[in-house]
Design a protein around this motif. Structure first.
Motif, PDB file in Angstrom:
ATOM      1  N   ALA A  41     -18.760  41.136 -23.925  1.00  0.00           N
ATOM      2  CA  ALA A  41     -20.216  41.044 -24.054  1.00  0.00           C
ATOM      3  C   ALA A  41     -20.918  41.156 -22.705  1.00  0.00           C
ATOM      4  N   THR A  42     -20.173  41.046 -21.606  1.00  0.00           N
ATOM      5  CA  THR A  42     -20.802  41.157 -20.285  1.00  0.00           C
ATOM      6  C   THR A  42     -20.849  42.599 -19.769  1.00  0.00           C
ATOM      7  N   ALA A  43     -20.310  43.550 -20.539  1.00  0.00           N
ATOM      8  CA  ALA A  43     -20.397  44.976 -20.165  1.00  0.00           C
ATOM      9  C   ALA A  43     -20.512  45.761 -21.472  1.00  0.00           C
ATOM     10  N   LEU A  44     -21.715  45.859 -21.990  1.00  0.00           N
ATOM     11  CA  LEU A  44     -21.901  46.439 -23.330  1.00  0.00           C
ATOM     12  C   LEU A  44     -21.863  47.966 -23.258  1.00  0.00           C
ATOM     13  N   PRO A  45     -20.990  48.591 -24.043  1.00  0.00           N
ATOM     14  CA  PRO A  45     -20.844  50.047 -23.977  1.00  0.00           C
ATOM     15  C   PRO A  45     -21.902  50.783 -24.821  1.00  0.00           C
ATOM     16  N   PHE A  46     -23.172  50.460 -24.555  1.00  0.00           N
ATOM     17  CA  PHE A  46     -24.276  51.063 -25.312  1.00  0.00           C
ATOM     18  C   PHE A  46     -25.406  51.436 -24.354  1.00  0.00           C
ATOM     19  N   ALA A  47     -26.163  52.447 -24.747  1.00  0.00           N
ATOM     20  CA  ALA A  47     -27.318  52.872 -23.940  1.00  0.00           C
ATOM     21  C   ALA A  47     -28.419  51.812 -24.005  1.00  0.00           C
ATOM     22  N   ALA A  48     -29.303  51.862 -23.035  1.00  0.00           N
ATOM     23  CA  ALA A  48     -30.455  50.937 -23.020  1.00  0.00           C
ATOM     24  C   ALA A  48     -31.276  51.115 -24.298  1.00  0.00           C
ATOM     25  N   GLU A  49     -31.833  50.021 -24.776  1.00  0.00           N
ATOM     26  CA  GLU A  49     -32.764  50.002 -25.924  1.00  0.00           C
ATOM     27  C   GLU A  49     -32.161  50.636 -27.172  1.00  0.00           C
ATOM     28  N   SER A  50     -30.910  50.282 -27.461  1.00  0.00           N
ATOM     29  CA  SER A  50     -30.233  50.832 -28.646  1.00  0.00           C
ATOM     30  C   SER A  50     -30.421  49.983 -29.899  1.00  0.00           C
ATOM     31  N   PHE A  51     -30.816  48.706 -29.720  1.00  0.00           N
ATOM     32  CA  PHE A  51     -30.798  47.795 -30.871  1.00  0.00           C
ATOM     33  C   PHE A  51     -32.131  47.061 -31.053  1.00  0.00           C
ATOM     34  N   ASP A  52     -32.434  46.795 -32.342  1.00  0.00           N
ATOM     35  CA  ASP A  52     -33.599  45.967 -32.678  1.00  0.00           C
ATOM     36  C   ASP A  52     -33.237  44.483 -32.645  1.00  0.00           C
ATOM     37  N   ILE A  53     -31.967  44.210 -32.954  1.00  0.00           N
ATOM     38  CA  ILE A  53     -31.504  42.811 -32.994  1.00  0.00           C
ATOM     39  C   ILE A  53     -30.115  42.739 -32.369  1.00  0.00           C
ATOM     40  N   VAL A  54     -29.906  41.723 -31.538  1.00  0.00           N
ATOM     41  CA  VAL A  54     -28.559  41.360 -31.087  1.00  0.00           C
ATOM     42  C   VAL A  54     -28.349  39.916 -31.540  1.00  0.00           C
ATOM     43  N   PHE A  55     -27.170  39.626 -32.101  1.00  0.00           N
ATOM     44  CA  PHE A  55     -26.930  38.236 -32.507  1.00  0.00           C
ATOM     45  C   PHE A  55     -25.473  37.873 -32.295  1.00  0.00           C
ATOM     46  N   SER A  56     -25.210  36.573 -32.356  1.00  0.00           N
ATOM     47  CA  SER A  56     -23.849  36.084 -32.215  1.00  0.00           C
ATOM     48  C   SER A  56     -23.736  34.732 -32.905  1.00  0.00           C
ATOM     49  N   SER A  57     -22.763  34.608 -33.798  1.00  0.00           N
ATOM     50  CA  SER A  57     -22.498  33.324 -34.438  1.00  0.00           C
ATOM     51  C   SER A  57     -21.229  32.748 -33.805  1.00  0.00           C
ATOM     52  N   PHE A  58     -21.425  31.817 -32.897  1.00  0.00           N
ATOM     53  CA  PHE A  58     -20.292  31.220 -32.167  1.00  0.00           C
ATOM     54  C   PHE A  58     -19.403  32.296 -31.547  1.00  0.00           C
ATOM     55  N   GLY A  59     -19.987  33.433 -31.206  1.00  0.00           N
ATOM     56  CA  GLY A  59     -19.197  34.530 -30.645  1.00  0.00           C
ATOM     57  C   GLY A  59     -19.064  34.365 -29.142  1.00  0.00           C
ATOM     58  N   ALA A  60     -19.361  35.382 -28.417  1.00  0.00           N
ATOM     59  CA  ALA A  60     -18.994  35.469 -27.006  1.00  0.00           C
ATOM     60  C   ALA A  60     -19.661  34.452 -26.080  1.00  0.00           C
TER      61      ALA A  60
END
Ligand SMILES: C[S@@+](CC[C@H](N)C(=O)[O-])C[C@H]1O[C@@H](n2cnc3c(N)ncnc32)[C@H](O)[C@@H]1O
Length: 273
Positions: free
Chosen positions: A124-143
């Motif tokens: 999660a500290t180096a996300l392999p995605f382009a800038a502004e790719s998502f409307d929502i980021v979430f995590s349930s007890f994840g990273a």
């Protein structure tokens, strides 16, 4: 694949940097994934979204809001149960997890349910995605609580979120760090400083290697991290333990849950640049 046995470990509080935390936690989650899914899979539900051991569902709290037609990234997605729920509610979810074995479980459940979550193995500290790719980021007890470099983590989340996008995550309630991780009455006696940020580390008794790491941040630390990354806190949810809920999950139990919060859910919206 046969899961390797858990080594005997000794728990201590000591520093652990980002590389050490990532290496240890990847190995640990690969080792633990089979047991985790066998123990908790039914409670999580193959297409279910719970925020923590209290069983509080996304349907109840609505932390993400309406996900229909939105691009959604789950951090520490494990076997993808929450993302599958997002997909079944009309969202386009992508999972991300450090552990290969957790993602193999995700594929297994994709096949069993027919609801497929595209997933990637990454930190999660180096996300392999382009800038502004998502409307929502979430995590349930994840990273989140497994990462040492909180600033880098939040920078990455903010980078991949679109303007006014939402970030919601659950972690062990920060106040729990004052107590021993014991589901019984001993877990109700404060014995550690809330302000001691020294990580919880398990050390392999045989090799001396760091085998598992969790990082503690106070409520104020989390708010500062969010704000520093251009995210404004909009909700802080502390799920209440249901009176009739008897399930024990690690240090979470009815005995403790009726008296002290075990899970914290932070919801923040990204400000416009
Ligand atoms: C407690 S499990 C939660 C999984 C899933 N969200 C669930 O509710 O079952 C934590 C997950 O976070 C993942 N994880 C730990 N550190 C991570 C990191 N740095 N980046 C991405 N995922 C990580 C682990 O591999 C594990 O699958």
């Amino acid at each position: 694949m046969e899961a390797p046995a858990h080594p005997p470990v000794t728990a201590e509080r000591r520093p652990a940097d980002e590389d050490e935390s990532r290496r240890a936690n990847r190995r640990d989650w690969d080792r633990y994934a089979d047991e985790y899914q066998a123990t908790h899979g039914a409670f999580l539900g193959d297409i279910g979204f719970v925020w923590g051991p209290e069983g509080t569902s996304e349907k109840e709290v609505g932390a993400l809001g309406d996900v229909h037609s939105l691009d959604v990234l789950e951090l520490g997605s494990g076997a993808g149960q929450c993302s599958r729920w997002v997909c079944s509610n009309g969202g386009r979810a992508v999972g991300l997890d450090l552990s290969h074995r957790q993602l193999q479980h995700s594929l297994r459940i994709d096949d069993a349910t027919g609801v497929k979550v595209p997933s990637v193995q990454a930190t999660a500290t180096a996300l392999p995605f382009a800038a502004e790719s998502f409307d929502i980021v979430f995590s349930s007890f994840g990273a989140l609580q497994f990462v040492a470099d909180g600033e880098r983590l939040l920078e990455e989340i903010s980078r991949v979120l679109r303007a006014e996008g939402r970030f919601a995550f659950s972690v062990t309630h920060p106040t729990r760090w004052m107590f021993p991780d014991d589901p019984g009455p001993e877990g109700l006696v404060a014995s550690q400083s809330y302000w001691d940020r020294t990580p919880y580390v398990e050390v392999d008794d045989v090799t001396g290697d760091v085998a598992y790491v969790e990082h503690h941040r106070t409520i104020g630390d989390w708010i500062d991290l969010l704000t520093g990354a251009g995210l404004a806190l909009t909700r802080f949810i502390e799920p209440q333990w249901p009176e009739d809920h008897e399930r024990v999950w690690g240090g979470w139990s009815r005995t403790r849950g009726l008296l002290t919060p075990g899970t914290a859910i932070f919801v923040a919206d990204r400000l416009r640049h």
